[in-house]
Design an enzyme around this catalytic site. Structure first.
Site, short mmCIF file in Angstrom:
data_model
loop_
_atom_site.label_atom_id
_atom_site.label_comp_id
_atom_site.label_asym_id
_atom_site.label_seq_id
_atom_site.Cartn_x
_atom_site.Cartn_y
_atom_site.Cartn_z
N TYR A 123 -101.95 53.73 4.97
CA TYR A 123 -100.76 52.99 4.54
C TYR A 123 -99.78 53.86 3.76
O TYR A 123 -98.71 53.38 3.37
CB TYR A 123 -101.18 51.73 3.77
CG TYR A 123 -101.61 50.66 4.74
CD1 TYR A 123 -100.76 49.62 5.10
CD2 TYR A 123 -102.85 50.73 5.38
CE1 TYR A 123 -101.14 48.66 6.03
CE2 TYR A 123 -103.24 49.78 6.31
CZ TYR A 123 -102.38 48.75 6.63
OH TYR A 123 -102.75 47.81 7.57
N SER A 141 -114.48 49.35 9.44
CA SER A 141 -113.66 50.39 8.81
C SER A 141 -114.50 51.26 7.90
O SER A 141 -114.38 52.50 7.89
CB SER A 141 -112.51 49.76 8.02
OG SER A 141 -111.63 49.03 8.85
N ALA A 162 -109.45 51.94 11.84
CA ALA A 162 -109.89 51.61 10.48
C ALA A 162 -108.69 51.16 9.67
O ALA A 162 -107.63 51.80 9.69
CB ALA A 162 -110.55 52.81 9.82
N LYS A 163 -108.87 50.07 8.94
CA LYS A 163 -107.80 49.60 8.04
C LYS A 163 -108.04 50.29 6.70
O LYS A 163 -108.65 49.72 5.78
CB LYS A 163 -107.83 48.08 7.91
CG LYS A 163 -106.60 47.49 7.22
CD LYS A 163 -106.66 45.97 7.28
CE LYS A 163 -105.50 45.32 6.53
NZ LYS A 163 -104.20 45.54 7.19
N ALA A 164 -107.59 51.53 6.61
CA ALA A 164 -107.86 52.38 5.46
C ALA A 164 -106.63 52.49 4.57
O ALA A 164 -105.50 52.54 5.06
CB ALA A 164 -108.30 53.77 5.92
#
Length: 312
Positions: free
Chosen positions: A163, A63, A157-159
């Site tokens: 969220y 990420s 990507a866990k950005a």
């Protein structure tokens, strides 16, 4: 509410919980420039064990790479940071939040003059969708908010910024009396929940949206696929029309927080017989058997974290 622990890992050293602070003009606060992970550590008969620590650390670095963040720590160092936190905070089980962020420096959109800050925190956390959800299932809705579209914000990507979309989905569901919402992708096909991947069962076969449907490559998602294949249950990654949610025999979420949680209704339409289905229950049994230490860890998912388990 968070129950504070004693120490947080920051840039290679341990600091007190209350000292983990950032300036209000940090780049991350102004522009959401962070990537993060959610990881569980489980209590087992052999001591605390972290679920797929290295895979989570690798995804964190992936990420960061997508967002051109140079992280000066390796997978091994991040994994060791988690193990150290378990020991120093005397945890039997916990939830980890590693986060890489752009800190205080420049306030312009161009982020390259801002330092990269790396934190890892842990605390106690129960069942994300409620204690009864694993057995009884949850009621969900299809959200009016669409998941992030391709070539806008990278879904792989866990950005943190992603969220904001998840918050809209979750808030709408909550305000309308549902436990969770399901987002559709920009083409109108099923993507995922606000913080979970999704699976459907139809005629004994498991279906799940592909990564191209704005899906985060979930670590638990991959674990479910591995378990299903080991149990002889066919899994197909395929585009899923919204209406398939209504006529599926079973539907369930997967995720670090949600683990494997059955869905009993979608948009007030009963899924299957309105309770946890046999495929979901079978997967739950296999999954919790491994993470609770009651079944052999055939996939090498658990990283021992207790002091007595560390290799000198």
């Amino acid at each position: 509410m968070l129950k504070p622990t004693e120490k947080i890992w920051h840039n290679g050293r341990l600091i007190h919980w209350d000292d983990a602070r950032v300036h209000v003009l940090s780049h991350v606060i102004n522009y959401g420039s962070s990537v993060f992970e959610g990881i569980r550590c489980y209590s087992t008969p052999s001591g605390p064990a972290i679920f797929r620590a290295r895979e989570h650390a690798r995804r964190l670095l992936d990420s960061a790479k997508i967002y051109r963040m140079d992280v000066p720590y390796s997978i091994d160092e991040l994994t060791e940071a988690m193990r150290e936190l378990v020991q120093v905070n005397r945890m039997e089980s916990c939830y980890f939040r590693p986060i890489v962020m752009r800190g205080y420096g420049d306030v312009g959109v161009l982020p390259f003059h801002n330092p990269i800050e790396v934190y890892v925190a842990c605390w106690e956390w129960g069942k994300y969708l409620g204690e009864d959800a694993l057995a009884e299932g949850v009621d969900v809705c299809v959200s009016s908010w669409t998941r992030i579209a391709p070539n806008t914000l990278p879904a792989l990507a866990k950005a943190g910024a992603n969220y904001m979309n998840s918050q809209l989905i979750r808030m709408e569901a909550h305000m309308n009396g549902y436990s969770e919402g399901i987002g559709l992708d920009s083409n109108g096909y099923v993507s995922e929940g606000s913080g979970e991947n999704i699976f459907l069962v139809r005629d004994g076969k498991i279906l799940t949206p592909p990564l191209g449907a704005s899906v985060l490559p979930g670590i638990t998602r991959q674990s479910v696929i591995q378990l299903a294949e080991s149990l002889g249950i066919p899994v197909v990654e395929t585009i899923v029309p919204r209406e398939m949610l209504y006529i599926a025999d079973e539907v369930f979420f997967s995720g670090t927080a949600a683990e494997i949680t059955p869905i009993r209704t979608v948009d007030k339409i009963v899924v299957g017989n309105g309770s946890r289905g046999p495929v979901t229950e079978r997967l739950q049994r296999a999954f919790f058997g491994v993470i609770n230490g009651d079944a052999p860890d055939l996939f090498g998912w658990l990283t021992p974290a207790g002091a007595s388990q560390l290799v000198a």
